[in-house]
Scaffold this motif. Structure first.
Motif, PDB file in Angstrom:
ATOM      1  N   SER A 119      -8.846  -9.885  11.457  1.00 26.54           N
ATOM      2  CA  SER A 119      -9.352 -10.449  12.702  1.00 26.54           C
ATOM      3  C   SER A 119     -10.870 -10.374  12.720  1.00 26.54           C
ATOM      4  CB  SER A 119      -8.758  -9.722  13.903  1.00 26.54           C
ATOM      5  OG  SER A 119      -9.181  -8.388  13.889  1.00 26.54           O
ATOM      6  N   VAL A 120     -11.457 -11.268  13.501  1.00 28.18           N
ATOM      7  CA  VAL A 120     -12.904 -11.319  13.647  1.00 28.18           C
ATOM      8  C   VAL A 120     -13.269 -10.511  14.888  1.00 28.18           C
ATOM      9  CG1 VAL A 120     -14.863 -12.858  14.035  1.00 28.18           C
ATOM     10  CG2 VAL A 120     -12.961 -13.593  12.581  1.00 28.18           C
ATOM     11  N   GLN A 121     -14.008  -9.417  14.698  1.00 29.50           N
ATOM     12  CA  GLN A 121     -14.372  -8.572  15.847  1.00 29.50           C
ATOM     13  C   GLN A 121     -15.820  -8.826  16.233  1.00 29.50           C
ATOM     14  OE1 GLN A 121     -12.498  -6.818  17.771  1.00 29.50           O
ATOM     15  NE2 GLN A 121     -10.624  -7.151  16.572  1.00 29.50           N
ATOM     16  N   THR A 122     -16.035  -9.806  17.102  1.00 32.13           N
ATOM     17  CA  THR A 122     -17.391 -10.056  17.565  1.00 32.13           C
ATOM     18  C   THR A 122     -17.764  -9.012  18.607  1.00 32.13           C
ATOM     19  OG1 THR A 122     -16.438 -11.577  19.160  1.00 32.13           O
ATOM     20  CG2 THR A 122     -17.336 -12.540  17.164  1.00 32.13           C
ATOM     21  N   HIS A 123     -19.087  -8.901  18.900  1.00 34.00           N
ATOM     22  CA  HIS A 123     -19.495  -7.876  19.871  1.00 34.00           C
ATOM     23  C   HIS A 123     -19.008  -8.205  21.281  1.00 34.00           C
ATOM     24  CE1 HIS A 123     -22.722 -10.406  21.558  1.00 34.00           C
ATOM     25  NE2 HIS A 123     -22.800 -10.875  20.324  1.00 34.00           N
ATOM     26  N   TYR A 124     -18.707  -9.505  21.527  1.00 34.97           N
ATOM     27  CA  TYR A 124     -18.235  -9.854  22.865  1.00 34.97           C
ATOM     28  C   TYR A 124     -16.715  -9.899  22.961  1.00 34.97           C
ATOM     29  CZ  TYR A 124     -18.557 -14.313  20.397  1.00 34.97           C
ATOM     30  OH  TYR A 124     -18.459 -15.288  19.453  1.00 34.97           O
ATOM     31  N   ALA A 125     -16.024  -9.533  21.862  1.00 37.59           N
ATOM     32  CA  ALA A 125     -14.564  -9.542  21.903  1.00 37.59           C
ATOM     33  C   ALA A 125     -14.075  -8.552  22.955  1.00 37.59           C
ATOM     34  CB  ALA A 125     -14.001  -9.175  20.530  1.00 37.59           C
TER      35      ALA A 125
END
Lengths: 296, 328
Positions: A119-125
């Motif tokens: 999964s892609v864990q962006t800072h805004y997730a």
């Protein structure tokens, strides 16, 4: 969860699903090809976003153009090298060839990237807009907005540009299109490329909201089919309406019947719609594919 | 169908040799468990299983011309019938086997009546949807062990399952052979060629299609039932494996659509190749399989029986012609 929250969830899901179905609907409507490999293009788009994020830290929303470009090229190559040979073949041949491609692409992806769930864990997730007890996650909202923008752009392209009109002309009347100098094979390559690019965009957006695996494709292919049937085939608005409708069916079906049944609910609705209204709910004959729903 | 197109003089000469070869092949296959290794027993049991699935698909897809794309649903239903009956209700195997054959047939009849009104892509995807729905139901019910699968009691021996599958294959060929000569068989061929014309001529198309669909489901359920007892453990992802749908269809195409022995020959070829690839490239064999599916449909769309018909003019050009036939 309140009903309002569920409506929001359904809209967020539905907008994204509309984009999932858009490329599939385009290819089906213009070429009368059911592309069972559509889901693998979504998977490849998702992995493009994933690798750009984990290798170079590129935000998945910014990798959409890259995913679209890569998949456009892949789609056009596949069309010219394989699909163009079976566009006019019986239904079964196109289903088998595109499913063969789906097996091929999925297993190459498995070989390259293993079956691990990523999964892609962006800072805004996990963060979002809070309105009282309601919440709208940023990533889902962004995905919805971008899906709507891309859908609108495709509509403009098909309706307002010369190339878009040429593509539609090949669906309406091949002989006529050829007579005015349209190269059918090239239009098909363009159509399939655009269909794949739209799937790539959908995949990149999906990577921001859910986990991805090489096997994720087939369930999206099936959803794309159901959405096309629900909304009516081969039109941009059909995909949009079908997608939104589908979002509601899935979200509320899970609430009322229980989680784990989402595919079954989808298919029950799909089969019922097919039997009672084979031309879809919007029901406007657009293209080559529609003639076949009832006739031989 | 193939046989009819061959000149009579050639048939008189070739047919006895052909039947002799078939009988010899059957005798040889019947002896395999005593003379062959475990590897061959296992591989051939799989091949027989796919031969039955392919023969079943041939009835609805080859004879009636309806592109069923969810036959694995009936296979899984047969498998789960046996697993539930034996492990939860403690039935002996043979009644469970009967249940595993009858239940998919009844379900196909019930579902077929509405779904067989659809044609082309729509029928294909609706049947795929049925298979996926069945998988999801099994995945959620406690009775079927949900996602974690079910065990069946351990059976006698591997050669026992070998003979069961072998018998199922002979049965499938016999059913196809009888159907080909029956009123129902002719009705199905008429439906394939022109359904409206067939209906006009008084063929009860709805009944004929539903019957073919039910028989094909019974055959798929039968081998699913044997498979469940054979492997002693089943779970939703193995018995509702969607690639099975494609496998059985490609086998029929490879051997010859609408023929009697085509599906069996196709199963031997494709599953033989598959099993060989699987044993040497366990991780990559599906990549090769995907390529094989595409190449077979592009270059040999009429299968081996099609090649046989064009035997006199057989040249590499035929494959190029096949490839270019539908090109835009």
């Amino acid at each position: 969860m309140t009903t309002v929250q569920q409506i929001i969830n359904a809209l967020l899901l539905g907008g994204l699903l509309a984009l999932v179905a858009l490329g599939f609907s385009l290819v089906w409507g213009i070429m009368n090809v059911i592309n069972l490999a559509h889901g693998t293009f979504i998977m490849l788009g998702a992995y493009t976003a994933y690798w750009m994020f984990s290798l170079w830290g590129v935000d998945p929303f910014l990798s959409i153009p890259v995913a679209m470009l890569l998949l456009f090229v892949l789609g056009a190559i596949l069309q010219v090298s394989v699909i163009n040979f079976i566009v006019r073949a019986p239904v079964l041949a196109t289903l088998l060839v595109t499913f063969g491609l789906e097996i091929l692409i999925t297993n190459i992806a498995l070989k390259l990237w293993t079956a691990d769930v990523r999964s892609v864990q962006t800072h805004y997730a996990g963060r979002g807009i809070a309105l009282g007890s309601l919440s709208i996650p940023y990533n889902k909202l962004g995905a919805l907005v971008l899906a709507l923008i891309i859908t609108a752009l495709l509509w403009l392209f098909l309706e307002r540009t010369k190339l878009g009109r040429a593509i539609r002309a090949t669906a309406y009347d091949q002989v006529g299109a050829r007579a005015v100098g349209i190269n059918i094979g090239r239009m098909y390559a363009l159509t399939f490329g655009i269909g794949a690019a739209l799937a790539g965009a959908a995949g990149a957006l999906i990577s921001t909201t859910s986990a991805i695996t090489p096997m994720m494709g087939s369930s999206y292919t099936i959803r794309a089919f159901a959405i096309c049937v629900l909304g009516g085939l081969g039109s941009v608005t059909g995909a949009l309406v079908g997608g939104l409708l589908f979002g509601f069916i899935e979200v509320f079906g899970v609430v009322w019947i229980g989680p784990g049944y989402s595919d079954a609910i989808v298919f029950l609705v799909l089969v019922l719609v097919l039997i009672m209204r084979p031309q879809g709910i919007l029901g406007r004959a657009f293209s080559a594919g529609v003639q076949e729903a009832g006739g031989a | 169908m193939t046989a009819l197109a061959v000149p009579a003089a050639v048939r008189r000469l070739v047919m006895p040799a052909w039947y002799g070869a078939l009988v010899l092949a059957c005798v040889y296959l019947a002896l395999i468990p005593t003379i062959g290794t475990g590897y061959w027993v296992r591989t051939l049991t799989f091949i027989f299983m796919f031969a039955v699935l392919a023969a079943g698909w041939n009835l609805i897809g080859g004879f009636a011309g309806y592109a069923a794309f969810g036959q694995v649903g009936w296979f899984g239903m047969g498998a789960y019938s046996v697993a539930v009956a034996m492990s939860k209700w403690h039935w002996p195997f043979y009644p469970a086997l009967a249940l595993g054959t009858a239940l998919p047939a009844a379900a196909a009849l019930a579902v077929g009546l509405p779904v067989l009104r659809l044609r082309g892509h729509y029928f294909a995807i609706a049947t795929l949807g049925i298979a996926i729905t069945l998988r999801e139901l099994v995945n959620n019910f406690d009775l079927t062990g949900a996602g974690s699968g079910l065990s069946t009691p351990l059976g006698p021996s591997f050669s026992y399952y070998y003979y069961l599958m072998f018998g199922a294959m002979l049965l499938a060929v016999a059913v196809t052979w009888m159907l080909r000569r029956s009123r129902l068989g002719y009705a199905l061929l008429a439906i394939r060629e022109n359904e409206s014309a067939a209906a006009t001529l008084g063929v009860n198309t709805t009944l004929a299609k539903a019957a073919a669909f039910a028989i094909s489901a019974a055959l798929a359920g039968l081998v699913g039932a044997i498979y469940a007892y054979w492997t002693a453990f089943i779970d939703p992802s193995t018995v509702f494996d969607l690639t099975f749908n494609v496998r059985m269809i490609v086998m029929v195409i490879l051997g010859g659509t609408g023929t009697i022995l085509g599906p069996v020959i196709g199963a031997f070829l494709l599953e033989g190749i598959s099993q060989t690839l699987w044993s040497s490239f366990p991780a990559e064999h599906l990549i090769f399989f995907g390529i094989a599916v595409v190449l077979i449909v592009l270059f040999v769309p009429a299968g081996l029986s099609g090649l046989l018909l064009e035997l006199r003019t057989l040249s590499p050009r035929l494959f190029v012609r096949n490839l270019l036939r539908y090109r835009v």
